[in-house]
Motif scaffolding. Structure first.
Motif, short mmCIF file in Angstrom:
data_model
loop_
_atom_site.label_atom_id
_atom_site.label_comp_id
_atom_site.label_asym_id
_atom_site.label_seq_id
_atom_site.Cartn_x
_atom_site.Cartn_y
_atom_site.Cartn_z
N ARG A 173 0.84 -1.22 0.00
CA ARG A 173 0.00 0.00 0.00
C ARG A 173 0.87 1.25 0.00
NH1 ARG A 173 -3.56 -1.22 3.64
NH2 ARG A 173 -5.29 -1.47 2.20
N GLU A 174 1.88 1.26 0.87
CA GLU A 174 2.72 2.45 0.96
C GLU A 174 3.44 2.74 -0.36
OE1 GLU A 174 3.67 2.17 5.77
OE2 GLU A 174 5.28 1.78 4.32
N GLU A 175 3.93 1.70 -1.01
CA GLU A 175 4.65 1.94 -2.26
C GLU A 175 3.70 2.36 -3.38
OE1 GLU A 175 7.79 2.37 -2.51
OE2 GLU A 175 8.16 1.78 -0.43
N MET A 176 2.48 1.86 -3.36
CA MET A 176 1.50 2.29 -4.35
C MET A 176 1.17 3.77 -4.15
SD MET A 176 0.85 -0.04 -6.50
CE MET A 176 2.56 -0.56 -6.29
N GLN A 177 1.01 4.16 -2.88
CA GLN A 177 0.71 5.56 -2.60
C GLN A 177 1.87 6.46 -3.02
OE1 GLN A 177 -0.34 5.05 1.54
NE2 GLN A 177 -2.52 4.86 1.09
N LYS A 178 3.10 6.01 -2.73
CA LYS A 178 4.26 6.80 -3.13
C LYS A 178 4.34 6.94 -4.65
CE LYS A 178 7.24 5.48 0.71
NZ LYS A 178 8.32 4.52 1.01
N ALA A 179 3.84 5.92 -5.35
CA ALA A 179 3.87 5.95 -6.82
C ALA A 179 2.71 6.78 -7.38
CB ALA A 179 3.83 4.52 -7.37
N GLY A 180 1.92 7.37 -6.48
CA GLY A 180 0.84 8.25 -6.95
C GLY A 180 -0.46 7.55 -7.25
N ALA A 181 -0.56 6.26 -6.94
CA ALA A 181 -1.82 5.54 -7.18
C ALA A 181 -2.81 5.86 -6.07
CB ALA A 181 -1.56 4.05 -7.27
N LEU A 182 -4.08 5.97 -6.43
CA LEU A 182 -5.15 6.30 -5.48
C LEU A 182 -5.91 5.04 -5.12
CD1 LEU A 182 -6.49 9.50 -7.31
CD2 LEU A 182 -5.02 9.44 -5.27
N GLU A 183 -6.11 4.83 -3.81
CA GLU A 183 -6.78 3.59 -3.40
C GLU A 183 -8.29 3.68 -3.58
OE1 GLU A 183 -5.72 2.10 0.46
OE2 GLU A 183 -6.93 0.29 0.23
N THR A 227 3.90 5.91 -16.74
CA THR A 227 3.33 5.34 -15.52
C THR A 227 3.78 3.88 -15.36
OG1 THR A 227 1.43 6.82 -15.55
CG2 THR A 227 1.15 4.75 -14.37
N TYR A 228 3.87 3.19 -16.49
CA TYR A 228 4.35 1.80 -16.46
C TYR A 228 5.74 1.73 -15.84
CZ TYR A 228 5.45 -2.87 -18.30
OH TYR A 228 5.79 -4.20 -18.44
N ASP A 229 6.59 2.67 -16.22
CA ASP A 229 7.95 2.70 -15.67
C ASP A 229 7.93 3.01 -14.17
OD1 ASP A 229 8.91 2.11 -18.18
OD2 ASP A 229 9.42 4.18 -18.68
N VAL A 230 7.06 3.94 -13.80
CA VAL A 230 6.94 4.28 -12.38
C VAL A 230 6.48 3.05 -11.59
CG1 VAL A 230 5.55 5.62 -10.72
CG2 VAL A 230 6.49 6.74 -12.77
N MET A 231 5.53 2.31 -12.14
CA MET A 231 5.03 1.13 -11.44
C MET A 231 6.09 0.04 -11.40
SD MET A 231 2.07 1.78 -10.15
CE MET A 231 0.91 0.43 -9.97
N HIS A 232 6.86 -0.09 -12.48
CA HIS A 232 7.97 -1.04 -12.50
C HIS A 232 8.91 -0.76 -11.32
CE1 HIS A 232 11.72 -2.95 -13.73
NE2 HIS A 232 11.06 -3.66 -14.62
N ASP A 233 9.24 0.51 -11.16
CA ASP A 233 10.11 0.91 -10.05
C ASP A 233 9.46 0.63 -8.70
OD1 ASP A 233 11.92 1.73 -11.85
OD2 ASP A 233 11.74 3.88 -11.45
N ALA A 234 8.17 0.96 -8.61
CA ALA A 234 7.46 0.75 -7.34
C ALA A 234 7.45 -0.74 -6.97
CB ALA A 234 6.03 1.28 -7.44
N TYR A 235 7.28 -1.60 -7.97
CA TYR A 235 7.30 -3.03 -7.71
C TYR A 235 8.67 -3.46 -7.20
CZ TYR A 235 2.67 -4.38 -9.41
OH TYR A 235 1.33 -4.57 -9.54
N CYS A 236 9.71 -2.93 -7.83
CA CYS A 236 11.07 -3.25 -7.36
C CYS A 236 11.24 -2.81 -5.91
CB CYS A 236 12.11 -2.57 -8.24
SG CYS A 236 12.20 -3.27 -9.91
N LYS A 237 10.69 -1.62 -5.59
CA LYS A 237 10.81 -1.14 -4.20
C LYS A 237 10.08 -2.05 -3.23
CE LYS A 237 11.66 3.68 -5.29
NZ LYS A 237 10.87 4.70 -6.01
#
Lengths: 574, 574
Positions: free
Chosen positions: B58-68, B173-183
């Protein structure tokens, strides 16, 4: 959060099918959207509030010693067959078959699954008490989903189940959970009442509902204005302080009352206060020989019958059933509307008077003769001895059954329910532990539910005004909103907004910076609709004097605040 | 948490149907219990780990700018009919009817619901990009649920969906999410690889899988030992550095190879290295006139055919299909097992050689005559020009297609998948926004999934020993366990345990104080099985010298620690 990255989804108008204010405001504030009847998507603003409620509930459950588990939402029929609920549960239980044609249901509740777990994992009295909780999406196929998430088909619920070696131990955990529930609603900041949901006549407190008080509630709650007594109106005992009727002062007199089909019409026609009349209802009962018989229930004209209370009287039938007109005419000799208690005993009718009706004197009743009533009636003189019982709903002003104060009635929304299940499920599913003597002992169970998503709606019902939601601080989607005037053009405004945003965020405050390209009016309307407690407005004019503008959601006027001390000012307010 | 109030549910033995180690250990450590095939109750230890994973996600999704958001689990058929998936989706989609006989399914994924939301809530390009995520229990009616929660029917998943005005914006956004997944996986502390799930031949990176490396994984991952290249074995391009065959040194010679039905048998019989043999498979193809024809696929003897690659070759049929024996005998004159590429072109068979087979010289193939093979074959001299293509799976030691290093193959467990959906769903459901010119523009979509509960199992597959689980610190159920020796009898031990428990808890450390009436052996075994990273043992003997005993789960020996400095010592370790 920067508003430019946020999904507002605010609307000027609510959908026409939204009849309660929480439903209207949740849609307008962009908290929920309907996907199908009774099924909703929670949007970001809604989820933020829901998660805050969930967190408070989880923390208080943990403090109360409950252990979090997560049971499957899809449950096998076999477990429900063990308790017989697979057959008994109506269409509210959504059933499905898997690819191998095996039966499953979508769990509306988890007594079966948890009891199955308990009988496998709990083997000794030494492991008891144990209290398990989960926070989970439930599905109930409501016959008429309505009021938005207040009565939706899917909803987020905290359900807990406790296991015990004795009823005393169950009572202890029950009390702990009662306190934990109070802490949950206290922390959220709601006006609520724990309401005894049993009649109280059995002695122990076997069940409490927790109601958030709000005019739109579906339940009537009776509580004392001088103690913490509270009960569902249907379950509150109706007390009469008067112990016996006054002595008669009038003669009984039969009067012609043409076309008076209601008590109100009779009272009006005879110019009598309605409290000096009684209504007599003939219902079905069973005599000692097991045969059907007529029972007359006599209530004061201004009181309403309480079917739950009637059903509990020995010899009465449950579910409650009126006698049919033909039988009434045959036995009493008059039609409903002209029935009275006098002479009924001689006709083989059992007569039961409500406590309040039994202390009347010189009263009026039907004459057991079509279109006639009798005035000046008195029990001992004209009717003889009858049974007396509590047959009616309490009304405002009644003495409280707790002995202190008088009854006040308010509407409530049930958001929690705690229940001593006893051994119903553990008996059916053979959930036992070995006791001190190595003997198998069926466990005692309690269950404890909180409607997480329903709390969100109930909080709005209790906290709103004509501009929108007025959240209790604990569950507001954001603590603070920062609105910049002339945001796009003024670098000074942008810089100050950014400073406030950074500094407050660094303090752990949940801040919304409204950096959208919208008119200030739109921004103000949105943050009032969303119900954000604290608002700071940054404008060039104020900044020139080193000032910002602060307003709490409940304030009618804004206050000027020195920008140097603004952070401390806000922190203090929060 | 005091262990006396905690539900351990540890077991000595795993259930016989648990074949992978994570399943065995999750049952033995009291993390899960099966309720029905593929449906589990998570016990307290399991939930603690699950919630820690959920929180990081959840925290990494929020940091990546995704809205829950939170979409309903039960979804109306109408939405699935719009995309055609109501018909196309197989029995994995659990379907049910509500009380009004309307069709619903249990959402295995939420593209339809989110696209419906997006087409209503997103109206202007100014609102884009938008990225919504939820963390939710999903249901997929797996044909063969297995491996515990690794492939269960219900599972907790984070799914996110992004919306864009252009493919470039989607890529960002795909790249941002790729990074978020790595994090996410970095924070949890797992050895993982982002794996390109497309062939790479289309150009863009349209899909990545995230695999946790573990021997028990269901997927083979090929990656470079010198770069971050990683791909599913089936999708990795097979490279041959050699560009042409060496000159012939042998004559072609037909040899009798009785009963040699496999390449291995032929190589053994002829005393040839298997890399000097080829196998020739005859499959179905279609000629320019649309008629069925035979195609010969020639691979080096030690290589395996890759059906996905074959299916993509123009003129080959998909799904991949072997020619039937009768046709082979009729056209080639020999049975499978004795086929070779020589002379096939003359018989109207299209011949395609794998890159590695095409650079062989002096090799051996079937002689197109039952029980005979030909040795000393050379392409140009004996067979003529043939098509060359990538037909095989990569093997360890192959040069990496990225140009750096060689291929290493490890097994992986897929725990995440990110995907550029393009306009498939938005097109079908007419989800468009107005662009700068006020023209409707169908949105571009990405979707991003993480299996929260599967991560728990995968972490165990990667981190365990013969005593139990060895959690990465980030998701351990407890940070520290305190075990007192002679706990019941020694007040000094109890007091020291209590002091440590209070002081560590006050620092926000998640501590389990094992105050159970059990032998030390049981307590040690339990905390090793549960995989708690830090263990402190308090005993009278040590206390007499002012010492405690510390051991990390990974240490083989305990260390003495001064009790005065023990808290700081532990805090440092954590």
């Amino acid at each position: 959060m920067r508003a430019s990255n946020y999904q507002y989804s605010t609307l000027r108008d609510a959908p026409t099918d939204a009849v309660v204010v929480s439903h209207q405001l949740m849609v307008r504030a962009g908290m929920i959207r309907q996907v199908s009847k009774g099924l909703y998507t929670w949007l970001p603003t809604g989820v933020k509030v829901m998660r805050k409620v969930e967190r408070i509930v989880r923390e208080e459950m943990q403090k109360a010693g409950a252990l979090e588990v997560m049971m499957p939402g899809v449950q096998p029929a076999e477990l429900w067959q063990e308790t017989g609920r697979w057959q008994k549960y109506g269409p509210e239980l959504a059933r499905l078959k898997d690819r191998h044609d095996r039966d499953y249901c979508l769990g509306p509740t988890h007594e079966e699954v948890i009891t199955d777990l308990a009988r496998n994992e709990l083997t000794s009295y030494k492991q008891l008490p144990r209290n398990f909780f989960q926070i989970q999406t439930k599905f109930r196929d409501e016959v008429r989903p309505r009021f938005g998430v207040m009565r939706s088909r899917e909803f987020l619920m905290k359900d807990a189940y406790s296991f015990h070696a004795s009823p005393e131990c169950l009572q202890q955990t029950y009390d702990v959970m009662h306190d934990a529930y109070c802490k949950v609603f206290d922390r959220i900041g709601l006006d609520y009442r724990p309401v005894r949901a049993d009649t109280g006549s059995i002695g122990g407190a076997f069940s409490h509902e927790f109601h958030v008080l709000a005019d739109s509630g579906e339940d009537d709650i009776a509580f004392s204005d001088a103690s913490d007594f509270a009960a569902n109106v249907e379950l509150a005992e109706a007390i009469t302080l008067k112990t016996a009727p006054d002595a008669p002062t009038e003669e009984a007199k039969e009067v012609y009352t043409p076309n008076c089909k209601t008590i109100a019409a009779v009272a009006e026609f005879l110019q009598l206060p309605v409290e000096k009349t009684v209504k007599t209802m003939l219902v079905k009962g069973i005599n000692d020989a097991g045969e059907e018989m007529l029972v007359a229930l006599v209530l004061r004209g201004d009181h309403n019958i309480n079917e739950l209370k009637v059903e509990k009287i020995p010899g009465l039938v449950a579910p409650f059933e009126f006698a049919d007109e033909a039988t009434i005419v045959r036995i009493v000799g008059a039609q409903p509307g002209s029935i009275g208690p006098q002479g009924l005993a001689d006709k083989g009718v059992r007569v039961i008077a409500d406590r309040s009706a039994a202390v009347l004197s010189d009263f009026c009743a039907g004459a057991n003769k079509d279109d006639y009533h009798t005035t000046g009636l008195n029990w001992a003189r004209d009717i003889g001895e009858v049974e007396i019982a509590d047959l009616r709903n309490v009304v405002e002003g009644d003495p409280s059954p707790c002995g202190k104060g008088n009854i006040v009635i308010k509407r409530g929304i049930e958001v929690g329910h705690i229940f001593q299940l006893g051994q119903t499920y553990s008996e059916a599913m053979k959930a036992s532990v070995l006791d001190e003597n190595g003997k198998a002992q069926v466990m005692w169970m309690g269950c404890y539910g909180i409607g997480v998503t329903r709390i969100v709606a109930a909080a709005i019902e209790q906290n709103h005004d004509d501009k929108g939601i007025v959240w209790p601080a604990s569950i507001a989607p954001y603590d603070v909103v920062i609105v910049g005037m002339n945001y796009e053009k003024s670098e000074a405004v942008r810089e100050e907004c950014e400073r406030l945003y950074q500094e407050l965020s660094a303090k752990g405050i949940d801040v919304l910076l409204d950096d959208r390209k919208e008119r200030p009016g739109v921004k103000f309307a949105d943050c009032e609709l969303l119900g954000i407690p604290h608002r700071i407005v940054v404008g060039d004019k104020g900044l020139a004097n080193g000032m910002l503008e602060y307003k709490h959601r409940k304030d009618s006027e804004a206050t000027d605040v020195n920008k140097e001390t603004a952070i401390d000012f806000i922190l203090e307010k929060i």
